[in-house]
Design a protein around this motif. Structure first.
Motif, PDB file in Angstrom:
ATOM      1  N   CYS A  41       0.891  -1.183  -0.077  1.00  0.00           N
ATOM      2  CA  CYS A  41      -0.165  -0.009   0.052  1.00  0.00           C
ATOM      3  C   CYS A  41       0.925   1.335   0.053  1.00  0.00           C
ATOM      4  O   CYS A  41       1.818   1.270   0.785  1.00  0.00           O
ATOM      5  N   CYS A  42       0.547   2.309  -0.912  1.00  0.00           N
ATOM      6  CA  CYS A  42       1.187   3.478  -1.178  1.00  0.00           C
ATOM      7  C   CYS A  42       1.218   4.235   0.464  1.00  0.00           C
ATOM      8  O   CYS A  42      -0.093   4.328   0.858  1.00  0.00           O
ATOM      9  N   LEU A  47      -2.973   3.643  -2.555  1.00  0.00           N
ATOM     10  CA  LEU A  47      -2.954   2.929  -3.869  1.00  0.00           C
ATOM     11  C   LEU A  47      -2.171   1.420  -3.477  1.00  0.00           C
ATOM     12  O   LEU A  47      -1.174   1.362  -2.914  1.00  0.00           O
ATOM     13  N   HIS A  48      -3.077   0.288  -3.687  1.00  0.00           N
ATOM     14  CA  HIS A  48      -2.163  -0.942  -3.643  1.00  0.00           C
ATOM     15  C   HIS A  48      -1.302  -1.159  -5.023  1.00  0.00           C
ATOM     16  O   HIS A  48      -2.208  -1.152  -6.185  1.00  0.00           O
ATOM     17  N   ILE A  49      -0.306  -1.695  -4.997  1.00  0.00           N
ATOM     18  CA  ILE A  49       0.595  -1.960  -6.120  1.00  0.00           C
ATOM     19  C   ILE A  49       1.498  -3.076  -5.740  1.00  0.00           C
ATOM     20  O   ILE A  49       1.714  -3.427  -4.705  1.00  0.00           O
ATOM     21  N   PRO A  50       1.922  -3.858  -6.937  1.00  0.00           N
ATOM     22  CA  PRO A  50       3.014  -5.030  -6.704  1.00  0.00           C
ATOM     23  C   PRO A  50       4.264  -4.294  -5.950  1.00  0.00           C
ATOM     24  O   PRO A  50       4.515  -3.562  -6.441  1.00  0.00           O
ATOM     25  N   GLY A  58      12.710   3.719   3.227  1.00  0.00           N
ATOM     26  CA  GLY A  58      12.715   3.304   4.784  1.00  0.00           C
ATOM     27  C   GLY A  58      12.175   2.106   4.815  1.00  0.00           C
ATOM     28  O   GLY A  58      12.324   1.195   4.115  1.00  0.00           O
ATOM     29  N   LYS A  59      11.053   2.081   5.525  1.00  0.00           N
ATOM     30  CA  LYS A  59      10.037   0.962   5.664  1.00  0.00           C
ATOM     31  C   LYS A  59       8.837   1.295   4.983  1.00  0.00           C
ATOM     32  O   LYS A  59       7.850   0.246   5.280  1.00  0.00           O
ATOM     33  N   LYS A  60       8.778   2.172   4.077  1.00  0.00           N
ATOM     34  CA  LYS A  60       7.447   2.555   3.590  1.00  0.00           C
ATOM     35  C   LYS A  60       7.527   2.483   1.861  1.00  0.00           C
ATOM     36  O   LYS A  60       8.742   2.469   1.266  1.00  0.00           O
ATOM     37  N   TYR A  61       6.226   2.093   1.642  1.00  0.00           N
ATOM     38  CA  TYR A  61       6.276   1.838   0.071  1.00  0.00           C
ATOM     39  C   TYR A  61       5.327   2.815  -0.625  1.00  0.00           C
ATOM     40  O   TYR A  61       4.467   3.579   0.003  1.00  0.00           O
ATOM     41  N   PHE A  62       5.805   3.305  -1.828  1.00  0.00           N
ATOM     42  CA  PHE A  62       5.043   4.363  -2.492  1.00  0.00           C
ATOM     43  C   PHE A  62       4.826   4.023  -4.046  1.00  0.00           C
ATOM     44  O   PHE A  62       5.642   3.158  -4.654  1.00  0.00           O
ATOM     45  N   CYS A  63       3.934   4.702  -4.667  1.00  0.00           N
ATOM     46  CA  CYS A  63       3.479   4.276  -5.987  1.00  0.00           C
ATOM     47  C   CYS A  63       4.114   5.139  -6.975  1.00  0.00           C
ATOM     48  O   CYS A  63       4.278   4.658  -8.144  1.00  0.00           O
TER      49      CYS A  63
END
Length: 76
Positions: A41-42, A47-50, A58-63
């Motif tokens: 999840c961004c 937004l959910h992305i592969p 860091g430990k975060k995901y972005f689109c």
């Protein structure tokens, strides 16, 4: 007469071998197409992305890079 039978047996074995290889290749293709990919999840927009298409900071995901920059600007 015997040589004709030997040729027919060899041809039958080659056909059998070819069909087996095609079935094996088809089965492997189906397995690879059905693999489940991890979704993340961004942290900015939700937004959910592969996982392999995400940007990790860091430990975060972005689109996108824009969302990564916006997220860190808003937290500072």
């Amino acid at each position: 007469m015997i040589s004709k039978w030997i040729i027919l047996i060899i041809i039958a074995l080659l056909i059998y071998w070819g069909i087996k290889n095609l079935q094996r290749a088809s089965k492997q293709t189906r397995k690879s197409n059905n693999e489940i990919e991890d979704m993340v999840c961004c942290a900015h927009c939700g937004l959910h992305i592969p996982r392999n298409e995400s940007i990790v900071a860091g430990k975060k995901y972005f689109c996108s890079i824009d969302h990564q920059k916006s997220h860190f600007k808003s937290t500072q």
